[in-house]
Design an enzyme around this catalytic site. Structure first.
Site, PDB file in Angstrom:
ATOM      1  N   GLU A  37      44.193  69.762  66.100  1.00  0.00           N
ATOM      2  CA  GLU A  37      45.073  68.861  66.852  1.00  0.00           C
ATOM      3  C   GLU A  37      45.744  69.614  67.999  1.00  0.00           C
ATOM      4  O   GLU A  37      46.189  70.753  67.834  1.00  0.00           O
ATOM      5  CB  GLU A  37      46.129  68.317  65.893  1.00  0.00           C
ATOM      6  CG  GLU A  37      47.227  67.490  66.527  1.00  0.00           C
ATOM      7  CD  GLU A  37      48.342  67.165  65.550  1.00  0.00           C
ATOM      8  OE1 GLU A  37      49.215  66.354  65.915  1.00  0.00           O
ATOM      9  OE2 GLU A  37      48.341  67.707  64.421  1.00  0.00           O
ATOM     10  N   PHE A  38      45.837  68.961  69.142  1.00  0.00           N
ATOM     11  CA  PHE A  38      46.590  69.524  70.258  1.00  0.00           C
ATOM     12  C   PHE A  38      47.998  68.953  70.223  1.00  0.00           C
ATOM     13  O   PHE A  38      48.180  67.738  70.215  1.00  0.00           O
ATOM     14  CB  PHE A  38      45.922  69.194  71.596  1.00  0.00           C
ATOM     15  CG  PHE A  38      46.590  69.858  72.758  1.00  0.00           C
ATOM     16  CD1 PHE A  38      46.178  71.114  73.184  1.00  0.00           C
ATOM     17  CD2 PHE A  38      47.642  69.249  73.417  1.00  0.00           C
ATOM     18  CE1 PHE A  38      46.810  71.751  74.246  1.00  0.00           C
ATOM     19  CE2 PHE A  38      48.283  69.866  74.485  1.00  0.00           C
ATOM     20  CZ  PHE A  38      47.856  71.125  74.896  1.00  0.00           C
ATOM     21  N   ILE A  39      48.984  69.824  70.178  1.00  0.00           N
ATOM     22  CA  ILE A  39      50.386  69.401  70.141  1.00  0.00           C
ATOM     23  C   ILE A  39      51.043  69.718  71.480  1.00  0.00           C
ATOM     24  O   ILE A  39      50.980  70.855  71.954  1.00  0.00           O
ATOM     25  CB  ILE A  39      51.146  70.103  69.002  1.00  0.00           C
ATOM     26  CG1 ILE A  39      50.548  69.715  67.643  1.00  0.00           C
ATOM     27  CG2 ILE A  39      52.639  69.753  69.051  1.00  0.00           C
ATOM     28  CD1 ILE A  39      51.186  70.436  66.456  1.00  0.00           C
ATOM     29  N   ASP A  85      53.462  84.594  58.027  1.00  0.00           N
ATOM     30  CA  ASP A  85      53.529  85.437  59.226  1.00  0.00           C
ATOM     31  C   ASP A  85      54.474  84.794  60.234  1.00  0.00           C
ATOM     32  O   ASP A  85      54.128  84.570  61.394  1.00  0.00           O
ATOM     33  CB  ASP A  85      52.126  85.593  59.819  1.00  0.00           C
ATOM     34  CG  ASP A  85      52.051  86.672  60.892  1.00  0.00           C
ATOM     35  OD1 ASP A  85      52.976  87.497  60.974  1.00  0.00           O
ATOM     36  OD2 ASP A  85      51.062  86.690  61.648  1.00  0.00           O
TER      37      ASP A  85
END
Length: 337
Positions: free
Chosen positions: A138-140, A243
């Site tokens: 997904e591109f946010i 992380d």
């Protein structure tokens, strides 16, 4: 416990150097399950462009309107694909097999399924026909730099509270912390897991890489005597990002926190704060977090222990500039043991 750390210098060094082994979506499937069930192998379509093929079939797009590179990645090449079905974020690596992206996708999916803090949903991992691998997710759209520490603390705690493992401490696959292998073999005892698969593994790397018997021997003494630090502590195997430093934290266009590029495993929730020296967590973060996940007795006495894992990793990745910080923590604990 306080260590003699030059925090400002180290924070700046962390921001510069950790990029060498990590990468952030903000700069730039195996179909997945996060419940320990079997994972079918991913087989990429062997076409000239399996990424385009997936987007135009399973991605439900009929037209790719634009492809643009996204700067900031140090190991992988990051690209945005704009289509009539929306945008996709793609990372590719021409020299590394898909196991690294498999681990990333499995971690992202596990966090996504909690419905708590926002993460990019992974769609597909595969091999490139010319060698290497890719991940489509997904591109946010990210917004202005609104550092909502309270929302970050609360949402992170909700994830820890929601996702527990019945298998104990570990993860479904080994993955990486930066570019260092992270061993996630399941264990029922947290202290044993942390001593062997976190501190012990990093100490062995330091001995092999630098011929450093001093840090190895002192670190092993500490690893064998961790039990008293966990007296009267309730430890549950919570899903951890693993992380969580500033480069892997951002905010969407609505100001909601987003976390990226995980090194997931199930562990003691306090271990999530091990990169706090490089994450900028403040009082609002901890206040909101502990309202959801109550603070355990003597939390402050264990804080440096979890930082030690990441200092050792930075020592192994970037060299002697991090050795003194790791040794300081080890020696401080040995003096009170």
């Amino acid at each position: 416990m306080k260590c003699t750390l030059q925090l400002v210098e180290l924070n700046l060094r962390c921001e510069r150097s950790y990029c060498d082994c990590n990468f952030s979506l903000k700069d730039h499937p195996v179909h997945l399950t996060s419940h320990g069930k079997s994972i079918e192998p991913l087989v990429a379509a062997m076409s000239d462009d399996p990424i385009r093929e997936w987007i135009l079939s399973e991605g439900k797009a009929t037209q790719i309107k634009g492809i643009s590179p996204i700067g900031g990645g140090c190991i992988n090449h990051a690209t945005r694909y704009d289509t009539d079905a929306g945008s996709f974020f793609v990372k590719t690596n021409r020299s590394i097999g898909q196991s690294m992206f498999d681990g990333e996708a499995l971690g992202l999916n596990a966090m996504y399924e909690t419905g708590s803090i926002r993460v990019p949903k992974p769609y597909k991992v595969g091999s490139l026909p010319t060698g290497g691998s890719y991940i489509i997710m997904e591109f946010i759209e990210f917004g202005a730099s609104r550092r909502n520490q309270s929302a970050l603390g609360r949402k992170l705690a909700e994830m820890h509270k929601a996702a527990k493992s019945e298998k104990g401490f570990g993860f479904h696959v080994d993955n990486t912390i930066g570019s260092t292998p992270q061993i996630n073999t399941w264990m029922s005892d947290w202290v044993e897991f942390f001593a062997e698969h976190r501190l012990g593994y990093q100490l062995k790397l330091a001995r092999e890489q630098y011929g450093d018997p001093t840090i190895y021997e002192r670190g092993q003494r500490l690893a064998k005597n961790l039990g008293p630090l966990f007296k009267n502590v309730v430890i549950e195997p919570c899903l951890l990002h693993g992380d969580l430093w500033s480069g892997n934290i951002t905010y969407d266009k609505n100001g909601e926190p987003v976390i990226l590029d995980p090194a997931c495993y199930y562990g003691h929730n306090e271990a999530e704060f091990g990169m706090s020296w490089c994450a900028g967590f403040g009082g609002d973060f901890y206040k909101a977090y502990f309202e959801v996940m109550p603070e355990q007795p003597d939390f402050d006495q264990r804080r440096d222990l979890y930082m030690l894992y990441h200092y050792l990793n930075h020592y192994n990745l970037f060299g002697s500039g991090y050795r003194s910080s790791a040794m300081s923590i080890i020696d401080d604990y040995l003096r009170i043991s």
